[in-house]
Design an enzyme around this catalytic site. Structure first.
Site, PDB file in Angstrom:
ATOM      1  N   CYS A   1       0.807  -1.220  -0.099  1.00 35.43           N
ATOM      2  CA  CYS A   1       0.042  -0.008   0.085  1.00 35.43           C
ATOM      3  C   CYS A   1       0.777   1.211  -0.049  1.00 35.43           C
ATOM      4  CB  CYS A   1      -0.958   0.075   1.122  1.00 35.43           C
ATOM      5  SG  CYS A   1      -0.120   0.396   2.984  1.00 35.43           S
TER       6      CYS A   1
ATOM      7  N   LYS B   1       1.497   3.338   2.536  1.00 36.80           N
ATOM      8  CA  LYS B   1       2.015   3.372   3.583  1.00 36.80           C
ATOM      9  C   LYS B   1       3.451   2.597   3.452  1.00 36.80           C
ATOM     10  CE  LYS B   1      -1.285   1.782   6.011  1.00 36.80           C
ATOM     11  NZ  LYS B   1      -2.313   1.664   5.284  1.00 36.80           N
TER      12      LYS B   1
END
Length: 973
Positions: free
Chosen positions: A89, A91
């Site tokens: 993702c 992040k």
């Protein structure tokens, strides 16, 4: 085109087969050099390192890290990781910006200014820092006692978990203020009460035919499940059920959406159980044989129990109204729970002596032919050999031929045939007269009859009023969930997550949901509630969060210390659970000094904004005599510390990693770059402190302080000759499938039949007696919870809907002034709780906190998209921006949590502007586990004429974001 009527889900299903075929020929391949990678020798080289992302704290996505000239330059998904499916993702990708951030802590520091002001941080050596910490903690202990200390920890990054248990044998405190209390802990608490610790996790990675997401948005949060795999699971499922007050991004694809009133989950789960029962969709074999449904309750019996206590985290004497043989005859056993046998028209027993093994060293269950057996049966004797781990094999298990069972493309596991009774037929309904040994007559009622009556209290037409749902929709969902697609097993478990833990009734919520999965045959079945992946890589208990040395007295071995645990007076179950002090009670004691002062502590990868009332937590920490913090950053919590220690980023550290949930994968964090400046690895920091206070850390008396390499070798010893060998195998072959590594345990379903669900120990520590059943006092999955009954009374033995004191049901006058229900914890794809606010890629996408508001409500309140709004409760007042969204019901808002602003000045960094837990009532919580009521409380909302708070970055064009771009030079200075 007008003739086409294909939904997105249908289209995905149609194309799935084609995509699967295409994927077979696709291999990413490793660009690894022939020599093993070392971060220290990488000049002039480009390498691709296989690792495990820790950009969030709850998932273990497989990643490739590209390193050029010793610098990490790219992060992408690893296709060998079955749980994350080759994706990662925002992040994860942004982890490079975190690793090379100009504001990362580089050296130990001490404060030079009073607390509450800018700390005036001054660089110090590691020697001075460690000496100062030891002196500060010892001074507090000497003056106030160990109980005046507390530990505070946040997310589960494995190696930074010491506040959960690692400081206990030094601090000698029972008080831990850990995020676990409001995050996953209540679920584990509940499953331990009902069946097995942490069996709240379901194996959704196995693609259940009915996929149910209850109170979560894992597709954007990577919370326990990778967002990519969650999306895939939804679109492959025959039926997708979403239980959520909101219409989530993925929830809009649901076949059935149960948009219940927030906090009424127990009523809904019991209503669904009622439908299952009345439509005869119960897994009767499992319920009769492996739950305590046929055990008999005698309402007028004085609660009693065995002399040998049940062991969980400490010894606990069980007192129950369940009928035992000891009630009926002088020489009767309190371990033999009675049932009414319809076949013979008489009482029979189940012998639950398997629970004695942990408490009574003289008892050998392998030598007891009646251990965990029904009267007249010895089913656990069906295997060859002694029953010990080294001789047991599923291939030798007699009478359970079993079968491979999962859908094509999934890792196959072994499913034993469902066990049944040989000679008795326990009754589940009715009432029976029994005669006690003193001659008195009593009425005994099966637990199942009690449960049926309780579920009927929440029949769909009744629960519909509580949950504000259509009763027909409740029935439709229950039938879809419980009507089996395959007669051999249930349709799948339920992915239930944080929201149900935050309304003040978390334990009841979780227990009710678990019983719904239980009666439908989804306990440890394909795609069902399987719990944590079982593999002998003890990364949590023996890597960082506590001493390896079993001879060191821990806090749990000191009843006189545990008796001082803050919150125990209000929460009797703390005596049984023993794993945290109540956070709200800790903050209150720090501020008031009642019942005793709280004067020192440590924080590690956590913050004060995540649980309880934020303002009171800040005031508590500010008044401490001594406090130290271990972290990557300056942040509001660390700005109250006396000493800060700089730790390492996940790109810089080695650590094994298994799926914390039911993902069934095993991998590793592999160091990709050289550590920054003078940062240390968390486990080495804690061990260094232990060495200074003279408490052994290692498992070998001759080597009390093992090196990092020795610790790593020790942790992986059951699966590889050494850590080096482990990493080499991982780099070459990718993630391990734990079903194949542990076929007799994780690779087998229905482990309650084979004995691998729980493992009781004899005096020989490496020989696990394989005994069927569960780790509960009755050795059954408990519909009637004997631990809850012991500590809270028989009225709590069955789940029940209990709205909290500030709910609209119990305090309508409060809602007259504060008429809006405030949900919190909105998942943000680029953030994980309080993390990443200083990463440019993340902050550009999501610059300021947003509060979801129904557009019709916003129109009535004079609020437009993007306006700053005040959100006010009786306990505080914050600002967030309005995000108009029809997916939020009328009269409800959904706020974001743990907001702070790194760009704002120390010490507060702007947390008072938007940190939502300032609105929390610190005086009420879940009566069983103490989880704070951080969702569903009453507020009022109105436009903030003041607009944006001063000094914060509120849009992606702010030039200050460029000041946070990565710095690659001078990392070793």
């Amino acid at each position: 085109m007008a003739k086409l009527n294909v939904s997105r889900r249908t289209f995905v299903k149609m194309t799935a087969a084609t995509a699967a075929v295409a994927a077979v020929g696709a291999t990413a391949g490793s660009a690894l050099a022939e020599e093993p990678y070392t971060a220290a020798d990488s000049t002039g080289q480009v390498r691709r390192i296989r690792s495990c992302c820790r950009g969030c704290g709850k998932m273990e996505c497989g990643v490739w890290v590209t390193v050029e000239n010793g610098r990490a330059v790219k992060i992408e998904g690893d296709e060998s990781a079955p749980h994350s499916m080759g994706s990662c993702c925002a992040k994860s990708v942004s982890s490079i910006q975190a690793c090379y951030h100009p504001d990362r802590l580089r050296y130990p520091m001490k404060r030079t200014q009073p607390k509450g002001e800018d700390p005036g941080w001054q660089r110090i050596s590691w020697e001075e820092a460690l000496d100062t910490i030891v002196k500060g903690i010892e001074n507090v202990k000497a003056k106030y006692g160990g109980e005046s200390l507390f530990t505070m920890g946040g997310t589960g990054r494995i190696w930074c978990m010491s506040p959960y248990a690692g400081y206990g044998s030094w601090f000698m405190t029972p008080n831990t203020a850990v995020a676990w209390q409001v995050c996953k802990g209540p679920r584990h608490f509940s499953s331990a009460l009902t069946s097995e610790y942490n069996h709240s996790w379901s194996a959704s990675v196995e693609r259940p035919s009915v996929y149910t997401i209850w109170a979560s948005t894992p597709e954007v949060s990577n919370y326990d499940e990778a967002g990519r795999s969650v999306t895939d699971e939804v679109f492959q499922a025959d039926t997708f059920i979403s239980v959520d007050p909101r219409t989530t991004a993925l929830g809009k694809e649901a076949d059935i959406h149960l948009a219940l009133r927030a906090g009424t989950d127990t009523a809904l789960a019991l209503a669904m159980c009622d439908v299952v029962i009345k439509h005869d969709l119960v897994d009767w074999k499992f319920v009769r044989r492996w739950t305590n449904a046929p055990f008999l309750v005698v309402d007028d019996k004085e609660p009693s129990g065995p002399e040998i206590p049940h062991i969980f985290h400490g010894p606990n004497m069980i007192k129950t109204k369940l009928l035992t043989q000891a009630d009926l005859q002088e020489d009767g056993s309190p371990y033999k729970y009675m049932v009414w046998d319809s076949a013979s028209g008489s009482l029979k027993w189940f012998n639950a002596t398997g629970q004695r093994a942990a408490a009574d060293p003289t008892y050998d269950p392998a030598a007891d032919p009646e251990c965990n057996c029904w009267e007249g049966e010895q089913p656990w004797k069906r295997y060859d050999g002694t029953g010990h781990k080294d001789t047991w094999s599923r291939r030798n298990f007699k009478g359970m031929e079993g079968q491979a069972n999962l859908r094509e493309g999934q890792s196959q596991a072994w499913l034993p045939d469902e066990d049944d009774f040989e000679s008795i037929d326990p009754a589940l309904l009715g009432s029976f007269e029994v005669t006690f040994k003193d001659g008195s007559k009593h009425t005994a009622i099966p637990v199942w009859q009690k449960f049926v009556d309780r579920c009927d209290e929440y029949a769909p037409e009744k629960a519909a009023k509580i949950c504000e749902l259509d009763s027909a929709l409740i029935e439709k969902a229950a039938l879809a969930y419980a009507t089996r697609k395959d007669p051999r097993w249930g349709n799948g478990g339920i992915l239930y997550q944080l929201a149900i833990e935050h309304h003040g009734n978390s334990i009841m919520n979780c227990r009710a949901i678990e019983l719904l999965t239980c009666i439908t045959g989804n306990t440890d079945g394909p795609g069902g509630q399987r719990g944590a992946t079982k593999i002998d890589v003890n990364y949590m208990g023996n890597f960082s969060d506590q001493s390896y040395n079993a001879n060191i007295d821990s806090q749990l071995k000191h009843p006189e210390i545990m008796a001082k645990q803050l919150g125990r007076d209000e929460h009797p179950l703390f005596e049984w659970w023993g794993l945290w002090g109540n956070a709200n009670s800790i903050w209150k004691a720090g501020v008031t000094g009642d019942p005793y002062p709280v004067k020192g502590g440590v924080c590690q990868s956590g913050d004060f904004m995540n649980m309880g009332n934020t303002t009171m937590a800040w005031d508590c920490i500010k008044q401490l005599d001594f406090f130290f913090d271990i972290d990557l950053w300056h942040h509001p919590t660390s700005e109250l510390a006396d000493v800060i220690l700089p730790c390492r980023h996940w790109l810089e550290v080695p650590c094994p990693r298994q799926s914390q949930g039911s993902g069934g994968a095993l991998g590793a964090c592999v160091p990709c770059v050289e550590p920054l400046a003078e940062t240390w690895y968390d486990p080495e920091i804690v061990e260094a402190l232990y060495k200074r206070v003279g408490i052994p850390w290692g498992w070998d008396d001759d080597n009390p302080y093992p090196t990092l390499e020795e610790k790593l070798d020790y942790v992986v010893r059951e699966v590889a000759p050494s850590w080096k060998d482990y990493v080499e195998q991982f780099e070459e072959n990718g993630w391990w499938d734990v079903k194949k590594l542990r076929p007799d345990d994780w690779g087998t379903y229905r482990r309650y039949q084979t004995g691998f669900m729980k493992k009781s120990y004899t005096e020989a520590p490496n020989e696990h007696n394989v005994i069927p059943g569960f780790n509960t006092p009755t050795q059954k999955q408990e519909i009637w919870c004997t631990v809850m009954e012991t500590y809270c009374g028989a009225e709590d033995a069955l789940p029940d809907y209990r709205p909290n004191p500030d709910s609209r049901d119990r305090n309508p006058k409060l809602w007259e002034e504060y008429p809006v229900q405030c949900l919190t914890g909105r998942r943000i794809p680029v953030y994980f709780h309080s993390e990443h606010r200083q990463l440019p890629w993340c902050r550009e996408v999501w610059p300021a906190p947003r509060c979801e508001i129904n557009p019709d409500d916003a129109r009535e309140w004079g609020i437009e998209q993007g306006d700053w709004v005040w959100i006010e409760s009786p306990h505080g007042k914050i600002r967030q921006t309005a995000d108009l969204f029809y997916g939020v019901p009328h009269g409800v808002i959904n706020c974001e949590h743990t907001w702070w602003f790194p760009e704002c000045p120390a010490p507060e960094h702007g947390w008072r502007y938007s940190a939502v837990n300032q609105l929390v009532n610190n005086d009420i919580d879940d009566p069983h586990c103490g989880s704070s009521i951080v969702r569903g409380y009453p507020v009022k909302v109105y436009k903030a004429e003041e607009g944006c708070p001063d000094g914060i970055i509120a849009d992606a064009s702010d030039p200050r974001l460029k000041q946070w771009l990565p710095v690659y030079e001078g990392r070793d200075e």
